[in-house]
Design a protein around this motif. Structure first.
Motif, PDB file in Angstrom:
ATOM      1  N   CYS A 109      15.541  11.817 -31.318  1.00  0.00           N
ATOM      2  CA  CYS A 109      15.255  10.504 -31.811  1.00  0.00           C
ATOM      3  C   CYS A 109      16.166  10.790 -33.168  1.00  0.00           C
ATOM      4  O   CYS A 109      16.920  10.148 -34.726  1.00  0.00           O
ATOM      5  CB  CYS A 109      13.488  10.773 -33.531  1.00  0.00           C
ATOM      6  N   GLU A 110      17.190  12.045 -32.889  1.00  0.00           N
ATOM      7  CA  GLU A 110      18.087  12.758 -34.195  1.00  0.00           C
ATOM      8  C   GLU A 110      17.910  13.258 -35.579  1.00  0.00           C
ATOM      9  O   GLU A 110      18.718  13.476 -35.736  1.00  0.00           O
ATOM     10  CB  GLU A 110      19.062  11.538 -33.950  1.00  0.00           C
ATOM     11  N   ALA A 111      16.864  13.056 -35.118  1.00  0.00           N
ATOM     12  CA  ALA A 111      16.538  13.857 -36.436  1.00  0.00           C
ATOM     13  C   ALA A 111      16.680  15.148 -36.384  1.00  0.00           C
ATOM     14  O   ALA A 111      17.449  15.639 -35.538  1.00  0.00           O
ATOM     15  CB  ALA A 111      15.034  13.964 -36.639  1.00  0.00           C
ATOM     16  N   ARG A 112      16.649  15.965 -38.029  1.00  0.00           N
ATOM     17  CA  ARG A 112      17.355  17.346 -37.649  1.00  0.00           C
ATOM     18  C   ARG A 112      16.427  18.484 -38.832  1.00  0.00           C
ATOM     19  O   ARG A 112      16.247  19.266 -38.884  1.00  0.00           O
ATOM     20  CB  ARG A 112      18.497  17.399 -38.729  1.00  0.00           C
ATOM     21  N   GLU A 113      15.441  17.482 -38.332  1.00  0.00           N
ATOM     22  CA  GLU A 113      14.084  18.496 -39.463  1.00  0.00           C
ATOM     23  C   GLU A 113      13.247  19.024 -38.170  1.00  0.00           C
ATOM     24  O   GLU A 113      12.393  18.681 -37.753  1.00  0.00           O
ATOM     25  CB  GLU A 113      13.166  17.048 -39.990  1.00  0.00           C
ATOM     26  N   THR A 114      14.355  19.916 -37.363  1.00  0.00           N
ATOM     27  CA  THR A 114      13.517  20.471 -36.477  1.00  0.00           C
ATOM     28  C   THR A 114      12.885  22.458 -36.560  1.00  0.00           C
ATOM     29  O   THR A 114      13.825  22.612 -37.474  1.00  0.00           O
ATOM     30  CB  THR A 114      14.058  20.134 -35.163  1.00  0.00           C
ATOM     31  N   ASN A 146       8.704  15.215 -30.538  1.00  0.00           N
ATOM     32  CA  ASN A 146       9.747  15.929 -29.351  1.00  0.00           C
ATOM     33  C   ASN A 146       9.412  17.290 -29.600  1.00  0.00           C
ATOM     34  O   ASN A 146      10.242  17.863 -29.945  1.00  0.00           O
ATOM     35  CB  ASN A 146      11.067  15.100 -28.917  1.00  0.00           C
ATOM     36  N   GLU A 147       9.578  17.771 -27.864  1.00  0.00           N
ATOM     37  CA  GLU A 147       9.899  19.264 -27.653  1.00  0.00           C
ATOM     38  C   GLU A 147      11.464  19.116 -26.640  1.00  0.00           C
ATOM     39  O   GLU A 147      11.067  18.762 -25.864  1.00  0.00           O
ATOM     40  CB  GLU A 147       8.964  20.088 -27.477  1.00  0.00           C
ATOM     41  N   TRP A 148      12.517  19.986 -26.523  1.00  0.00           N
ATOM     42  CA  TRP A 148      13.565  20.167 -25.668  1.00  0.00           C
ATOM     43  C   TRP A 148      13.539  21.687 -25.693  1.00  0.00           C
ATOM     44  O   TRP A 148      13.619  22.776 -26.450  1.00  0.00           O
ATOM     45  CB  TRP A 148      14.054  19.406 -26.178  1.00  0.00           C
ATOM     46  N   THR A 149      14.745  21.891 -24.470  1.00  0.00           N
ATOM     47  CA  THR A 149      15.829  23.074 -24.488  1.00  0.00           C
ATOM     48  C   THR A 149      16.490  23.235 -25.171  1.00  0.00           C
ATOM     49  O   THR A 149      17.824  22.092 -25.381  1.00  0.00           O
ATOM     50  CB  THR A 149      15.229  23.326 -22.465  1.00  0.00           C
ATOM     51  N   LYS A 150      17.719  24.280 -24.894  1.00  0.00           N
ATOM     52  CA  LYS A 150      18.726  24.300 -24.927  1.00  0.00           C
ATOM     53  C   LYS A 150      19.807  23.620 -23.853  1.00  0.00           C
ATOM     54  O   LYS A 150      20.419  22.561 -24.611  1.00  0.00           O
ATOM     55  CB  LYS A 150      19.285  25.640 -24.867  1.00  0.00           C
ATOM     56  N   GLU A 151      19.180  23.376 -22.867  1.00  0.00           N
ATOM     57  CA  GLU A 151      20.126  22.980 -22.168  1.00  0.00           C
ATOM     58  C   GLU A 151      19.699  21.497 -22.143  1.00  0.00           C
ATOM     59  O   GLU A 151      20.741  20.749 -21.910  1.00  0.00           O
ATOM     60  CB  GLU A 151      19.687  23.060 -20.675  1.00  0.00           C
ATOM     61  N   ASP A 152      19.129  20.782 -22.794  1.00  0.00           N
ATOM     62  CA  ASP A 152      18.830  19.131 -23.079  1.00  0.00           C
ATOM     63  C   ASP A 152      19.751  19.351 -24.409  1.00  0.00           C
ATOM     64  O   ASP A 152      20.050  18.212 -24.580  1.00  0.00           O
ATOM     65  CB  ASP A 152      17.405  19.391 -23.548  1.00  0.00           C
ATOM     66  N   SER A 153      19.429  19.702 -25.389  1.00  0.00           N
ATOM     67  CA  SER A 153      20.494  19.841 -25.853  1.00  0.00           C
ATOM     68  C   SER A 153      22.041  19.473 -25.509  1.00  0.00           C
ATOM     69  O   SER A 153      23.103  18.947 -26.187  1.00  0.00           O
ATOM     70  CB  SER A 153      20.564  20.936 -27.214  1.00  0.00           C
TER      71      SER A 153
END
Length: 176
Positions: free
Chosen positions: A11-16, A44-51
């Protein structure tokens, strides 16, 4: 550094927030792609590699220029939106121009090779202060959002030679 690990790829949010592991066996889980971050907006959950993948997918156009006073400038533009590569060379104005068109799958391979040369993590500036003439270079990465600028004068990132080989392969012309 141009990779924002805290921006949600969904969602491109920065509230993570970063997911912290208190498990003593965390090291054994690292290879299993357990998420490192969680978005407070969409869940949503993601890894460093996803980033990292997300950051390279956001590249729209890459412009790379290298040259010196006597040899002129060579500029290669890789347009990921139009699947087009443009190579230009000249002293003051482009005297020779070549184009190449690629399939989307080939452009994705180019993105992966840019990731392999770690382009987005290069420093902004590489300058050798004691040499007044020589080779100057500039890379402009047009992304959705802000553009990134990398440049140098007689000094290069560690991955420069691999980057030049990639650009030469993509454009079928000399670069660097």
């Amino acid at each position: 550094m141009a990779i924002n690990y805290y921006q949600c790829p969904e969602c491109e949010a920065r509230e993570t927030r970063r997911i912290l592991r208190a498990d003593a066996h965390y090291a054994s889980y690292q290879k299993s792609r357990m998420p490192d971050y969680r978005c407070n907006s969409c869940g949503n959950e993601w890894t460093k590699e996803d980033s990292i993948d997300y950051s390279y997918r956001r590249i729209k156009v890459l412009e790379a220029t290298v040259g010196s006073y006597f040899s002129g400038d060579t500029k290669v533009t890789i347009n990921f939106e139009r699947n087009l590569v443009k190579w230009e060379h000249g002293l003051l104005t482009p005297m020779e121009i070549h184009y190449a068109r690629f399939e989307s799958s080939e452009m994705e391979k180019i993105r992966n090779e840019l990731k392999a040369v770690n382009l987005l993590n290069w420093k902004r500036s590489y300058h050798e202060p004691y040499i007044l003439d020589g080779t100057q270079w500039e890379i402009v990465v047009h992304k959705s959002g802000r553009n990134l600028y990398k440049s140098g004068s007689n000094m290069f990132p560690e991955e420069w030679e691999a980057f030049c080989r990639l650009v030469k392969k993509v454009s079928s012309k000399e670069f660097g």
